[in-house]
Design an enzyme around this catalytic site. Structure first.
Site, mmCIF file in Angstrom:
data_model
loop_
_atom_site.group_PDB
_atom_site.id
_atom_site.type_symbol
_atom_site.label_atom_id
_atom_site.label_comp_id
_atom_site.label_asym_id
_atom_site.label_seq_id
_atom_site.Cartn_x
_atom_site.Cartn_y
_atom_site.Cartn_z
ATOM 1 N N GLU A 12 -4.346 -9.458 3.533
ATOM 2 C CA GLU A 12 -5.397 -9.144 4.756
ATOM 3 C C GLU A 12 -6.467 -9.850 4.869
ATOM 4 O O GLU A 12 -6.984 -10.263 5.912
ATOM 5 C CB GLU A 12 -5.744 -7.598 4.569
ATOM 6 C CG GLU A 12 -4.676 -6.473 4.820
ATOM 7 C CD GLU A 12 -3.590 -6.366 3.687
ATOM 8 O OE1 GLU A 12 -3.917 -7.085 2.515
ATOM 9 O OE2 GLU A 12 -2.875 -5.467 3.945
ATOM 10 N N GLU B 90 0.863 -1.092 0.042
ATOM 11 C CA GLU B 90 -0.027 -0.023 -0.055
ATOM 12 C C GLU B 90 0.834 1.069 -0.171
ATOM 13 O O GLU B 90 0.649 2.343 -0.583
ATOM 14 C CB GLU B 90 -0.861 -0.146 1.125
ATOM 15 C CG GLU B 90 -2.061 -1.361 0.990
ATOM 16 C CD GLU B 90 -3.166 -1.045 2.303
ATOM 17 O OE1 GLU B 90 -2.701 -1.250 3.309
ATOM 18 O OE2 GLU B 90 -4.124 -0.601 1.862
#
Ligand code: NAD
Length: 694
Positions: free
Chosen positions: A125, A105
């Site tokens: 995730e 990210e």
């Protein structure tokens, strides 16, 4: 310092350095922010590189900070990404090794990304029941296209960065890494554009049914868990909402998932597995013995699988048998297993030969004498095991580890057959041993600490999840399983069908219901144990239906019939009127009038039977931690991972509620009232309003 700042001419290089995986804990985030600010303030700097020390970019969030206030302290990862995006000087993410979760990210927030040829990127995730919460669901689709991004986010699978060259990655650096990276940064500094992923479009695929199909597929593959669905919602939002709105929506979904029971269960599962590797009185710096050569005694079902698990990790293994025919059979089975992996495209023919070359069959103890570890997997009879260990004691070099794969026998008694009980340990594998992740490491009364530490390390090297158990009948897993199976049988006596019990447990999330498992593993094993127990103690509660089916030769899939019937060559469990007839007959002999039983009662009785036995196991110190027991059930017994294991599940139900249900079962099932007496640990924790897992 958890990130360094160095100047290379007009390029500032900020290096994340927070071993082992450059996790983005608070101090690392502060150091990155400082580096970015310093570079911004220095007029001589024209470009900034973000990279990682220790051979990788970043593994993402620092898990040591999970669930602590530090995780929320500023600067957050989202703040850092905003800083990168807003930087007037170009920021280049230089991706080497792994770039996972928050690491990716952050890289997506940089203006440019370069990678080493062997770098991997992932947004994993979802495996913790979450979604990437720092813009990953909004930026990745813009960077690599909606379909590829959705696949990565919903599965969590890593992708070779090289495969994303031209979209995510501006250049794959093949020469000198640092030189290449700095050269790239110097080049882009000549350009005034500051390309941001957020400014690119995320275009939905033409197929109007695309997202619906993705949701259906994810639901099927994940027992309908919420996280994969929310991942899809977020990616879809990237195609319909303005960037900042999409970001806000992602945040909302992330926070909701954070509080979902499924994510709590998955996170508990994750941390429990890590905790299992730590043994309080065996510190991590305990010296280990060197393991180079391994021997396996017995080339049957388990011996073969155990040998394969070592060979797969690159260890040379010598397999010992007493009979040539058994040895040949064992080797043929191993080769056939590898050949089937080749057929399924999981192994190359060259690898197959390499692995077979690591295996040496033998009939002679001399051939194994200098192995560093020997794992015994012969018949489950004390006399046979003792004889093998006496022989091992005689021939094995000093310092060799002597392990037994016994599933029920007393490891201390086996150790006592040798003059070196300190070197003896249990390594209880699960079938198929080359596939199943769980390894119960049985610590005998005299097992030396370095022996234990060595086996724990070896387990990790061979891809196993090791849990330490004390010596007792059945160790942690099978001892609990016995109570679970007893409840499943009692439910059928009282009125449920095997199909109903299996369906209810599978709907709860078990990989397979108890009767289908029995048919797969072979009902004769349990029957043999029961017959021994009936003989030893006439008060043992009988399982008349299971006994009768075995008397009829219905051992399960291997005999074409068990609790179900099977068409030749097929594995589908089909209901069988012959089984119904046995059940009816036993019920009437026992004077039982069958009643309708709800699925909820089935689940509670089966799971609470596990919980109560687990409480005994904890109280006796056979297991050290509740989370170790959860790990055993999650990795070896098909307990649904999102429920976090039987004890985590009980904690969520509330231990007082568990006891209340147990009291009710004691009242309604009459004859079995003693079964439901709460174990001391359970009663105490419930009384103090506590949980098994602190
Ligand atoms: P198996 O019958 O398939 O294999 C046992 C092998 O040991 C046979 O090939 C036999 O020839 C060989 N053997 C017997 N005596 C020997 C000796 N003195 N020296 C060398 N070889 C000898 O049995 P298995 O299912 O592989 O079980 C082996 C052990 O593993 C048992 O202790 C069992 O309790 C344990 N175990 C089994 C399972 C399972 O699911 N089958 C799971 C965990 C542990």
């Amino acid at each position: 310092m958890t990130a360094h700042y160095v100047r290379d001419g007009a390029v500032a290089v900020v290096t994340l350095d927070n071993p082992p995986v450059n996790g983005m804990g608070h101090s690392t985030r502060v150091a990155i922010a400082d580096g970015l600010a310093k570079a911004a303030a220095d007029p001589a700097i024209r470009a900034i590189v973000l990279m990682g020390a220790n051979g990788l970019f970043s593994g993402g969030a620092d898990i040591r900070e999970f669930n602590t206030p530090k995780a929320l302290e500023k600067p957050t990862l989202r703040d850092l990404i905003a800083m990168c995006e807003a930087s007037p000087k170009p920021v280049v993410a230089a991706i080497e090794g792994n770039c996972m979760g928050g690491g990716l990210e952050l890289a997506l927030g940089c203006h440019y990304r370069v990678a080493s040829p062997k770098a991997w990127v992932a947004l994993p995730e979802v495996r913790l029941g979450l979604l990437p919460g720092a813009g990953g669901t909004q930026r990745l689709p813009r960077a690599i296209g909606v379909e590829r991004a959705l696949e990565m986010i919903v599965t969590g699978d890593p992708v070779l960065a090289d495969k994303l060259s031209g979209s995510l990655i501006g250049q794959v650096i093949t020469g000198d890494w640092l030189e290449g990276v700095v050269g790239y940064a110097r080049n882009v500094a000549r350009d005034d554009s500051r390309p941001r992923v957020r400014d690119r479009p995320a275009t939905a695929p033409d197929d109007p049914g695309y997202f619906a199909a993705a949701r259906a597929k994810a639901a099927k593959g994940s027992q309908n868990l919420p996280a994969p669905q929310r991942c899809i919602d977020a990616v879809e939002a990237a195609t319909t909402k303005a960037f900042d709105e999409g970001l806000a929506y992602e945040r909302e979904l992330f926070l909701a998932l954070m509080n979902s029971p499924e994510s709590r269960g998955l996170r508990h599962a994750f941390f429990s597995e890590r905790a299992a590797a730590r043994i309080p009185d065996v510190p991590s710096d305990t010296p280990v013995r060197t393991i180079r050569r391994i021997a396996v005694v017995g080339a049957g079902t388990m011996g073969g699988g155990i040998a394969m698990s070592f060979v797969n990790a690159g260890f040379p293994v010598t397999i010992l048998e007493t009979q040539q025919a058994a040895l040949d059979r064992g080797m043929v089975v191993i080769r056939a297993n590898y050949e089937s992996a080749v057929k399924r495209g999981k192994l190359t023919p060259e690898r197959l030969e390499q692995r077979m070359a690591l295996l040496t069959p033998t009939l002679s103890y001399d051939a194994i004498a200098d192995a560093d570890l020997v794992v015994e997997a012969v018949f489950e009879e004390m006399g046979v095991k003792e004889a093998v260990f006496r022989k091992l004691d005689e021939v094995m070099k000093p310092g060799a580890l002597l392990a037994t794969n016994t599933s029920t026998l007393d490891v201390d008694q086996i150790a006592a057959a040798t003059q070196r009980p300190r070197d003896v340990i249990g390594m209880h594998y699960f079938s198929p041993a080359n596939v199943m992740r769980l390894l119960e490491v049985v610590r005998g009364r005299e097992t030396a600490k370095d022996v234990l530490a060595t086996v724990m390390q070896l387990a990790k090297k061979t891809g196993k999840t090791a849990v330490v158990s004390g010596v007792c009948d059945g160790f942690i897993g099978n001892r609990m399983l016995k109570q679970y199976k007893a409840q499943a049988s009692a439910l059928v006596e009282e009125g449920a069908s095997p199909q109903q019990v299996d369906r209810a447990m599978e709907a709860f999330g078990m990989a397979m219901g108890p009767f289908r498992v029995g048919d797969l593993a072979g009902n004769d094993i349990g029957w043999a144990i029961r017959k021994r127990l009936y003989a030893e103690d006439p008060a043992t509660r009988k399982q008349p239906i299971g006994d009768r089916l075995c008397e009829m030769g219905r051992f399960g899939q291997k005999t074409g019939a068990g609790w179900y019937r099977y068409e030749p060559g097929k594995r589908e469990a089909l209901p069988d009127p012959a089984v119904d007839a046995v059940i009816d007959a036993v019920r009437s002999e026992m004077g039982i009038k069958p009643r309708a039983i709800e699925d909820r009662e089935i689940v509670e009785r089966c799971v609470y039977a596990l919980v109560n036995e687990a409480a005994h196991i904890l109280e006796e110190g056979v297991a050290r931690r509740a989370s170790d027991i959860d790990t055993v059930y999650l990795t070896g017994y098909g307990f649904p991972r999102h429920r976090g294991g039987p004890l985590f599940y009980a904690d969520r139900v509330g231990l007082a509620n568990v006891i209340a249900s147990m009291k009710q079962f004691a009242a309604t099932t009459g004859a079995d009232a003693s079964f439901w007496k709460p174990a001391a640990r359970l009663a105490r924790l419930a009384g103090e309003d506590k949980t098994f897992n602190p």
